[in-house]
Scaffold this active site. Structure first.
Site, PDB file in Angstrom:
ATOM      1  CG  HIS A  89     -31.059  20.446  24.732  1.00 24.12           C
ATOM      2  ND1 HIS A  89     -32.325  20.633  25.279  1.00 24.12           N
ATOM      3  CD2 HIS A  89     -30.338  19.821  25.695  1.00 24.12           C
ATOM      4  CE1 HIS A  89     -32.342  20.142  26.508  1.00 24.12           C
ATOM      5  NE2 HIS A  89     -31.155  19.647  26.786  1.00 24.12           N
ATOM      6  CG  HIS A 116     -24.218  24.420  19.025  1.00 22.59           C
ATOM      7  ND1 HIS A 116     -23.058  24.818  19.678  1.00 22.59           N
ATOM      8  CD2 HIS A 116     -25.129  25.385  19.304  1.00 22.59           C
ATOM      9  CE1 HIS A 116     -23.282  25.960  20.314  1.00 22.59           C
ATOM     10  NE2 HIS A 116     -24.531  26.322  20.105  1.00 22.59           N
ATOM     11  CG  HIS A 118     -29.369  27.487  18.375  1.00 23.91           C
ATOM     12  ND1 HIS A 118     -29.762  26.960  19.587  1.00 23.91           N
ATOM     13  CD2 HIS A 118     -28.036  27.723  18.484  1.00 23.91           C
ATOM     14  CE1 HIS A 118     -28.711  26.885  20.398  1.00 23.91           C
ATOM     15  NE2 HIS A 118     -27.643  27.349  19.744  1.00 23.91           N
ATOM     16  CD  GLU A 128     -29.809  30.385  20.453  1.00 22.75           C
ATOM     17  OE1 GLU A 128     -30.621  29.908  21.269  1.00 22.75           O
ATOM     18  OE2 GLU A 128     -28.576  30.424  20.642  1.00 22.75           O
ATOM     19  CG  HIS A 141     -24.131  29.605  17.978  1.00 15.80           C
ATOM     20  ND1 HIS A 141     -25.046  29.460  19.021  1.00 15.80           N
ATOM     21  CD2 HIS A 141     -24.502  30.719  17.295  1.00 15.80           C
ATOM     22  CE1 HIS A 141     -25.921  30.453  18.965  1.00 15.80           C
ATOM     23  NE2 HIS A 141     -25.611  31.227  17.923  1.00 15.80           N
ATOM     24  CB  THR A 224     -27.704  30.906  23.549  1.00 13.12           C
ATOM     25  OG1 THR A 224     -27.311  29.759  22.775  1.00 13.12           O
ATOM     26  CG2 THR A 224     -26.974  32.137  23.036  1.00 13.12           C
TER      27      THR A 224
END
Length: 306
Positions: A89, A116, A118, A128, A141, A224
């Site tokens: 992911h 990590h 996004h 996000e 994050h 999230t």
């Protein structure tokens, strides 16, 4: 006929398996009917909670809070070696050293556990959180938990057990050399579950200089990703991190479990449901300084002889 029935049966099992899992909207296809973000609550009820993350931060509605003082970043400067992994992911890195944050109106020191990211597609919108509707290319994050907990799972049972520091990225003309160890490692973790050595790096190398970290937003929210536990003290910093276009694009070369490009791995913003969003004094101070400097400049201009 038996082979046909067996094929149909196996396809049904695969569909059920995929359907029981969660995915991002960019992963959902007719062949892979997984639970996209709007259906995450089908497998994890908490994802339908009233304090979900991320959110759109409307700056004019934020509330100034003098208690949101500058953070103290403990051992963030210490270099460490770790493993960077494609977890299907995102990319995730465990933080093995004793890095902590305190201050910033946190109830106690929180120790860093992992970080990590996004992102969007080839450097397109992918953060996000959004600011006044603006979506940045990527978001970092850094996940922390209260220092006395021994596992993240334990911390998530505490309504304020986890503190996540969120940082935006912006596209820059030149490459950010501090990120080269991560960018280079991405080539070795293209496939889901792949991992490779990373380091030495430090958390200080990942984030903006500390003098630029006095302006931030604070609210109570959730993870999230499923299970969406509402146990997170969120801090979202104003100052973005610069990466070149090619550095941002490198993340889009990773793959989801089905071999499709890992792009758009962000959850859409969630309803605020009346939650207050606070802003640090740094934002107000910076604005006041700008006004003061403008006034001084105007006064000096008026004082100039004709």
């Amino acid at each position: 006929m038996q082979h046909l029935l067996l094929s149909v049966f196996l396809a049904s099992l695969l569909k059920i398996s995929f359907g029981a899992d969660w995915c991002y909207q960019s992963e959902f296809t007719c062949e892979n009917q997984c639970n996209a973000p709007e259906k995450w609550d089908h497998s994890k009820e908490a994802c339908a909670g009233k304090k979900q993350s991320p959110i759109n931060i409307v700056t004019r509605k934020t509330i100034p809070d003098d208690h949101l003082t500058p953070f103290r970043f403990l051992n963030y400067q210490d270099a460490f070696r770790s493993v960077i992994k494609n977890n299907g992911h995102s990319v995730q890195v465990a933080i093995p050293n004793q890095a902590k944050v305190e201050g910033g109106n946190l109830v106690m020191p929180y120790k860093a556990v992992q970080f990590h990211l996004h992102w969007g597609k080839n450097g397109g919108p992918g953060s996000e959180h959004t600011i006044d509707g603006e979506q940045y290319p990527m978001e970092l994050h850094i996940v922390h938990m209260k220092q006395h907990y021994t596992s993240l799972g334990e911390a998530l049972s505490d309504p304020t057990g986890v503190a996540v520091l969120g940082f935006f990225y912006e596209q820059s003309i030149s490459s950010n050399r501090k990120y080269e160890p991560i960018i280079n490692a991405l080539k070795n973790i293209k496939d889901t579950s792949a991992n490779t050595s990373l380091g030495p790096i430090s958390l200080d190398h990942l984030i903006p200089p500390r003098q630029n970290l006095t302006s931030y937003y604070r609210y109570m929210g959730s993870l999230t990703t499923p299970g969406c536990s509402e146990a997170v003290v969120w801090t979202v910093f104003e100052k973005p991190i610069p990466l070149s276009k090619s550095q941002l694009q490198a993340f889009s070369e990773l793959e989801f479990h089905d071999g499709k490009p890992m792009v758009g791995n962000y959850r859409p913003v969630q309803p605020l449901n009346g939650r207050p969003v606070y802003r640090s004094g740094g934002t107000v101070v910076l604005a006041s300084v700008a006004v003061m400097l403008g006034s001084v400049a105007m006064a000096m201009g008026l004082a100039q002889p004709n």
